[in-house]
Design a protein around this motif. Structure first.
Motif, mmCIF file in Angstrom:
data_model
loop_
_atom_site.group_PDB
_atom_site.id
_atom_site.type_symbol
_atom_site.label_atom_id
_atom_site.label_comp_id
_atom_site.label_asym_id
_atom_site.label_seq_id
_atom_site.Cartn_x
_atom_site.Cartn_y
_atom_site.Cartn_z
ATOM 1 N N GLY A 79 0.824 -1.208 0.000
ATOM 2 C CA GLY A 79 0.000 0.000 0.000
ATOM 3 C C GLY A 79 0.857 1.256 0.000
ATOM 4 N N ALA A 80 1.908 1.277 0.830
ATOM 5 C CA ALA A 80 2.791 2.446 0.898
ATOM 6 C C ALA A 80 3.516 2.656 -0.423
ATOM 7 C CB ALA A 80 3.795 2.261 2.037
ATOM 8 N N ALA A 81 3.988 1.555 -1.025
ATOM 9 C CA ALA A 81 4.704 1.655 -2.296
ATOM 10 C C ALA A 81 3.792 2.189 -3.399
ATOM 11 C CB ALA A 81 5.256 0.288 -2.691
ATOM 12 N N TYR A 82 2.545 1.779 -3.388
ATOM 13 C CA TYR A 82 1.601 2.234 -4.403
ATOM 14 C C TYR A 82 1.366 3.740 -4.294
ATOM 15 C CZ TYR A 82 -2.697 2.545 -7.160
ATOM 16 O OH TYR A 82 -3.641 2.896 -8.082
ATOM 17 N N LEU A 83 1.235 4.239 -3.084
ATOM 18 C CA LEU A 83 1.024 5.671 -2.875
ATOM 19 C C LEU A 83 2.254 6.480 -3.287
ATOM 20 C CD1 LEU A 83 -0.768 5.504 0.583
ATOM 21 C CD2 LEU A 83 -1.786 6.252 -1.568
ATOM 22 N N ILE A 84 3.436 5.983 -2.931
ATOM 23 C CA ILE A 84 4.663 6.674 -3.317
ATOM 24 C C ILE A 84 4.806 6.675 -4.832
ATOM 25 C CG2 ILE A 84 7.190 6.596 -3.198
ATOM 26 C CD1 ILE A 84 6.879 5.484 -0.350
ATOM 27 N N TYR A 85 4.407 5.575 -5.469
ATOM 28 C CA TYR A 85 4.443 5.498 -6.931
ATOM 29 C C TYR A 85 3.535 6.557 -7.549
ATOM 30 C CZ TYR A 85 2.623 3.962 -11.443
ATOM 31 O OH TYR A 85 2.173 3.927 -12.735
ATOM 32 N N LEU A 86 2.330 6.706 -7.003
ATOM 33 C CA LEU A 86 1.407 7.724 -7.514
ATOM 34 C C LEU A 86 2.019 9.119 -7.377
ATOM 35 C CD1 LEU A 86 -2.085 6.562 -6.157
ATOM 36 C CD2 LEU A 86 -1.242 6.418 -8.495
ATOM 37 N N GLY A 87 2.671 9.354 -6.226
ATOM 38 C CA GLY A 87 3.281 10.658 -6.001
ATOM 39 C C GLY A 87 4.418 10.938 -6.968
ATOM 40 N N CYS A 88 5.291 9.951 -7.158
ATOM 41 C CA CYS A 88 6.423 10.129 -8.073
ATOM 42 C C CYS A 88 5.947 10.304 -9.507
ATOM 43 C CB CYS A 88 7.361 8.926 -7.972
ATOM 44 S SG CYS A 88 8.253 8.797 -6.400
ATOM 45 N N ARG A 89 4.928 9.538 -9.889
ATOM 46 C CA ARG A 89 4.400 9.653 -11.251
ATOM 47 C C ARG A 89 3.843 11.051 -11.500
ATOM 48 N NH1 ARG A 89 -0.619 5.981 -13.006
ATOM 49 N NH2 ARG A 89 -1.646 7.520 -11.671
ATOM 50 N N ILE A 191 2.226 19.835 -5.320
ATOM 51 C CA ILE A 191 1.444 19.638 -4.094
ATOM 52 C C ILE A 191 0.827 18.247 -4.074
ATOM 53 C CG2 ILE A 191 -0.606 20.376 -2.816
ATOM 54 C CD1 ILE A 191 -0.011 23.227 -3.672
ATOM 55 N N THR A 192 0.222 17.865 -5.214
ATOM 56 C CA THR A 192 -0.415 16.553 -5.300
ATOM 57 C C THR A 192 0.598 15.438 -5.105
ATOM 58 O OG1 THR A 192 -2.071 17.429 -6.838
ATOM 59 C CG2 THR A 192 -1.822 15.036 -6.746
ATOM 60 N N GLY A 193 1.725 15.539 -5.802
ATOM 61 C CA GLY A 193 2.745 14.494 -5.708
ATOM 62 C C GLY A 193 3.297 14.350 -4.312
ATOM 63 N N TYR A 194 3.596 15.480 -3.668
ATOM 64 C CA TYR A 194 4.136 15.423 -2.312
ATOM 65 C C TYR A 194 3.125 14.856 -1.316
ATOM 66 C CZ TYR A 194 8.268 18.049 -3.747
ATOM 67 O OH TYR A 194 9.438 18.443 -4.351
ATOM 68 N N LEU A 195 1.843 15.164 -1.516
ATOM 69 C CA LEU A 195 0.808 14.610 -0.637
ATOM 70 C C LEU A 195 0.790 13.085 -0.726
ATOM 71 C CD1 LEU A 195 -2.235 17.036 -1.023
ATOM 72 C CD2 LEU A 195 -0.980 16.525 1.066
ATOM 73 N N TYR A 196 0.870 12.552 -1.956
ATOM 74 C CA TYR A 196 0.899 11.105 -2.130
ATOM 75 C C TYR A 196 2.115 10.478 -1.453
ATOM 76 C CZ TYR A 196 -2.775 11.277 -5.726
ATOM 77 O OH TYR A 196 -3.948 11.446 -6.411
ATOM 78 N N ILE A 197 3.274 11.087 -1.664
ATOM 79 C CA ILE A 197 4.513 10.525 -1.126
ATOM 80 C C ILE A 197 4.516 10.557 0.405
ATOM 81 C CG2 ILE A 197 7.010 10.871 -0.948
ATOM 82 C CD1 ILE A 197 6.945 11.836 -3.861
ATOM 83 N N VAL A 198 4.096 11.688 0.984
ATOM 84 C CA VAL A 198 4.026 11.793 2.444
ATOM 85 C C VAL A 198 3.075 10.750 3.004
ATOM 86 C CG1 VAL A 198 3.239 13.236 4.358
ATOM 87 C CG2 VAL A 198 4.686 14.211 2.577
#
Length: 211
Positions: A79-89, A191-198
Motif C-alpha cells: 500500500g505504501a509503495a503504491y502511494l509513493i508510486y502515484l506521487g512520483c508519477r 502539491i499533489t505528488g508530495y501529498l501522495y509521497i508523504v
C-alpha cells in the motif's frame, strides 16, 4: 447496544474523523489534482474500501491479519509503495502546460479514480487495526450477535466518514481553483505528488501496536 452507547460512538467517531488522516490526505490530493467531482468519486472509493475492512473485521479476517506479522507487512508495504508510486508519477510527469491549457489537458477517468481510491483504502492495514481496536469498546456480547453489532457500527462509521471526507474534498477543490489561477501551474502537480509521497511514507511506519 444501548441508546447511550450509540450516541457515544457517533460523537467519538465524528471527533476522530474531523482530524485529517491518511484517507483525507489522499482525497484532498485527488481534488487538487482534478477537481471536486474527482474528489467526491475518491470519497466513494475510500468508502467502498472501508466497507471491505468492516466486513473483514466482522468475520474475523482482520484478526488474522493482526496476528500475522508477514501478512501485515506485505499489505502495509504494498500500500505504501503504491502511494509513493502515484506521487512520483505525478511529480515527474511532463507538464509544460499553461493555466489556459489546463482545462483541455487529458483527465483521468472517474471510474479509474474510483477503483484506485478503493484499492488504496483496502491496502491500508491501519484501517483494519483501527476498527478492531475501536469498535469492540461499544459492543456488548449480551446484546446479541457480535457480528451484527460490528457491522452496524461499521455502517455508521462509513456514513460519517463519507460526510466528513466529502467536505474535505470540496475544500480541496476550492484550493485547486486558486492554484490553477497562479502563473506557475506546475505547483498543482508538486502539491499533489508530495501529498501522495508523504501519505505513502506515513503508511509504511504503521505497526500492529498502533491505532
Amino acid at each position: 447496544m444501548g441508546f447511550s452507547n450509540d450516541w457515544l460512538f457517533v460523537l467519538t467517531a465524528a471527533t476522530l474523523l474531523i482530524i485529517p488522516g491518511p484517507a483525507v490526505l489522499y482525497i484532498m490530493a485527488r481534488s487538487i489534482e482534478q477537481g471536486k467531482k474527482a474528489g467526491i468519486v475518491s470519497v466513494l472509493g475510500v468508502s467502498l474500501g472501508g466497507s471491505v475492512h468492516v466486513l473483514a473485521g466482522a468475520i474475523g479476517v482482520s484478526a488474522i491479519l493482526m496476528t500475522s506479522a508477514t501478512a501485515f507487512n506485505i499489505v502495509k508495504y504494498l500500500g505504501a509503495a503504491y502511494l509513493i508510486y502515484l506521487g512520483c508519477r505525478t511529480l515527474f510527469s511532463k507538464s509544460d502546460r499553461t493555466t489556459s491549457e489546463i482545462p483541455k489537458a487529458p483527465r483521468k477517468k472517474l471510474l479509474k479514480i474510483f477503483y484506485e481510491s478503493a484499492l488504496v483504502e483496502v491496502m491500508n492495514p491501519k484501517t483494519a487495526l483501527f476498527f478492531l481496536a475501536f469498535f469492540p469498546q461499544f459492543i456488548s456480547p449480551s446484546a446479541g450477535s457480535v457480528t451484527i453489532q460490528f457491522l452496524l457500527l461499521g455502517t455508521i462509521f462509513i456514513i460519517l466518514a463519507f460526510i466528513s471526507d466529502g467536505l474535505y474534498a470540496v475544500l480541496a477543490a476550492s484550493i485547486r481553483k486558486r492554484i490553477l489561477g497562479s502563473e506557475n501551474s506546475k505547483l498543482q502537480n508538486r502539491i499533489t505528488g508530495y501529498l501522495y509521497i508523504v501519505l505513502g511514507i506515513f503508511s509504511s511506519f504503521v505497526s500492529p501496536s498502533k491505532t
